[in-house]
Design a protein around this motif. Sequence first.
Motif, PDB file in Angstrom:
ATOM      1  N   ASN A 132       0.792  -1.234   0.000  1.00 43.51           N
ATOM      2  CA  ASN A 132       0.000   0.000   0.000  1.00 43.51           C
ATOM      3  C   ASN A 132       0.823   1.283   0.000  1.00 43.51           C
ATOM      4  O   ASN A 132       0.300   2.352  -0.307  1.00 43.51           O
ATOM      5  N   PHE A 133       2.125   1.214   0.304  1.00 43.59           N
ATOM      6  CA  PHE A 133       2.971   2.412   0.267  1.00 43.59           C
ATOM      7  C   PHE A 133       3.831   2.477  -1.003  1.00 43.59           C
ATOM      8  O   PHE A 133       4.585   3.435  -1.180  1.00 43.59           O
ATOM      9  N   THR A 135       4.280   3.375  -4.594  1.00 43.94           N
ATOM     10  CA  THR A 135       3.656   4.199  -5.629  1.00 43.94           C
ATOM     11  C   THR A 135       4.524   4.171  -6.890  1.00 43.94           C
ATOM     12  O   THR A 135       5.628   3.614  -6.896  1.00 43.94           O
ATOM     13  N   TYR A 229      14.669  11.017   1.727  1.00 44.31           N
ATOM     14  CA  TYR A 229      13.259  10.718   1.466  1.00 44.31           C
ATOM     15  C   TYR A 229      12.389  11.966   1.316  1.00 44.31           C
ATOM     16  O   TYR A 229      11.164  11.861   1.315  1.00 44.31           O
ATOM     17  N   SER A 232       9.421  12.538   3.589  1.00 44.40           N
ATOM     18  CA  SER A 232       8.226  11.694   3.506  1.00 44.40           C
ATOM     19  C   SER A 232       8.431  10.348   4.204  1.00 44.40           C
ATOM     20  O   SER A 232       9.253   9.536   3.782  1.00 44.40           O
ATOM     21  N   GLU A 233       7.661  10.127   5.247  1.00 45.47           N
ATOM     22  CA  GLU A 233       7.679   8.827   5.928  1.00 45.47           C
ATOM     23  C   GLU A 233       7.159   7.724   5.016  1.00 45.47           C
ATOM     24  O   GLU A 233       7.651   6.592   5.039  1.00 45.47           O
ATOM     25  N   ASP A 234       6.158   8.053   4.190  1.00 44.02           N
ATOM     26  CA  ASP A 234       5.545   7.044   3.331  1.00 44.02           C
ATOM     27  C   ASP A 234       6.508   6.545   2.256  1.00 44.02           C
ATOM     28  O   ASP A 234       6.429   5.383   1.831  1.00 44.02           O
ATOM     29  N   LEU A 237       8.601   3.931   3.934  1.00 39.71           N
ATOM     30  CA  LEU A 237       7.825   2.693   4.079  1.00 39.71           C
ATOM     31  C   LEU A 237       7.605   2.012   2.730  1.00 39.71           C
ATOM     32  O   LEU A 237       7.560   0.775   2.651  1.00 39.71           O
ATOM     33  N   GLY A 238       7.498   2.808   1.671  1.00 39.01           N
ATOM     34  CA  GLY A 238       7.397   2.246   0.331  1.00 39.01           C
ATOM     35  C   GLY A 238       8.647   1.467  -0.041  1.00 39.01           C
ATOM     36  O   GLY A 238       8.571   0.395  -0.645  1.00 39.01           O
ATOM     37  N   GLN A 279       3.415   8.372  14.561  1.00 40.18           N
ATOM     38  CA  GLN A 279       2.628   7.895  13.419  1.00 40.18           C
ATOM     39  C   GLN A 279       3.449   7.010  12.495  1.00 40.18           C
ATOM     40  O   GLN A 279       2.966   5.995  11.986  1.00 40.18           O
ATOM     41  N   LEU A 280       4.717   7.391  12.262  1.00 38.95           N
ATOM     42  CA  LEU A 280       5.597   6.573  11.424  1.00 38.95           C
ATOM     43  C   LEU A 280       5.739   5.174  12.005  1.00 38.95           C
ATOM     44  O   LEU A 280       5.634   4.170  11.281  1.00 38.95           O
ATOM     45  N   LYS A 283       2.645   3.026  11.617  1.00 40.33           N
ATOM     46  CA  LYS A 283       2.560   2.505  10.243  1.00 40.33           C
ATOM     47  C   LYS A 283       3.611   1.430  10.003  1.00 40.33           C
ATOM     48  O   LYS A 283       3.343   0.422   9.324  1.00 40.33           O
TER      49      LYS A 283
END
Length: 391
Positions: A132-133, A135, A229, A232-234, A237-238, A279-280, A283
């Motif tokens: 889901n992370f 992209t 990054y 961006s934490e996402d 995670l990606g 939050q990181l 996730k």
Amino acid sequence: MDPQTALELVKHGLTLLFLDVPQYTLIAIDTQMFSVGPVFKGIKMIPPGTHFVYYSSSSRDGKEFSPIVGFFIDAGPSEVIVRKWDQQEERLVKVPEEEEERYSQAVKNLEFDRQLGPYNLSHYEDWKRLSNFITKSVIERLEPIGGEITVECENEIVQNTTKMPMEEALNKQLKVGNSATSVGKSKRKGCYYTSIPRVVKCKGISGQELTALNLDKTQLLETLLAKEYGGSEDVLLGELQFAFIAFLMGQSLEAFLQWKSLVSLLFGCTEAPFRTRTQLFTKFIKVIYNQLKYGLQKDRMNESGSALLDDSWLSADSFLHHLCKDFFSSLLDGSVVDGDLLKWTRKFKELLESNLGWEFQQSSAVDGIYFEENDEFAPVVEILDDETTMV
């Protein structure tokens, strides 16, 4: 499924058209694998979005298989991706643009419909939890030149890496560099993973400060997030999900080493989960929970063609056990912990205890720091009169 619904999925879903693929070749997408039969020409009804496609060529009798080759795609509705089998190189290659357009139109006219296997939508939620992370931008940032991920290209990368016994076992299991076709491929560059320092080195600070930076990787995490990054934490995670999928499904040892580095970085933070990056870490725990929940299901190991989560992963001497033990100790004993993070951490701990029989009792302590004697991640600390220095 009623015919009308199936037709809508065929029309609006992604289609993979694979031409001239020899019988017995293994072709997979996400968590699903197909053995090529005499009329197989691809996969239809694939939900738009991010996917991982991978395959392994077979001997004529279907009893021996070559190392897996895989690539990520990010495709929109009704898109058709066309590949043709190159007999000499034993791999799927792109076709000329005009030829691709002609085949794409034929797919949309349902000319290949009976020769396309359907994507099993009941497995799609498993895949979404694993990816889901990831992209399109994450794929473009990390994928190698040409997009193909294979252990055959990793001979030089693996040779130049210091490996623990577990990596040595994986090296042999994946037969890195032993394939006859790996000679030329080993010169290709691997994925563009972020470089994660294992030891923090910093000039102009005291030994005590340097030790603190290595005992708590929070500052290293913040530096990497800002510089590598884009804050961006996402995206981080990606990359974690990209590496896990490339390892578990694509059987890439380079990907395993990157996944291990990222997991070690995050589990090595003691301040961030409580203060700056709650939050990181919530996730992150969800991501690794879903990764191991999927990877540790015995029936799915063989189904995906990868049984790499073997005893070297599951023993109490594994790097993951040591990292989790220290992380659980600091977080679960904390006085102020975010409720969602605490819930998922307990869930993750229960998964490891119930599926693997792991225990997380601390076994030794020096000056309040817990570690195992043979733990490769345990810091080497000299306790001096005036300052503490990391060697």
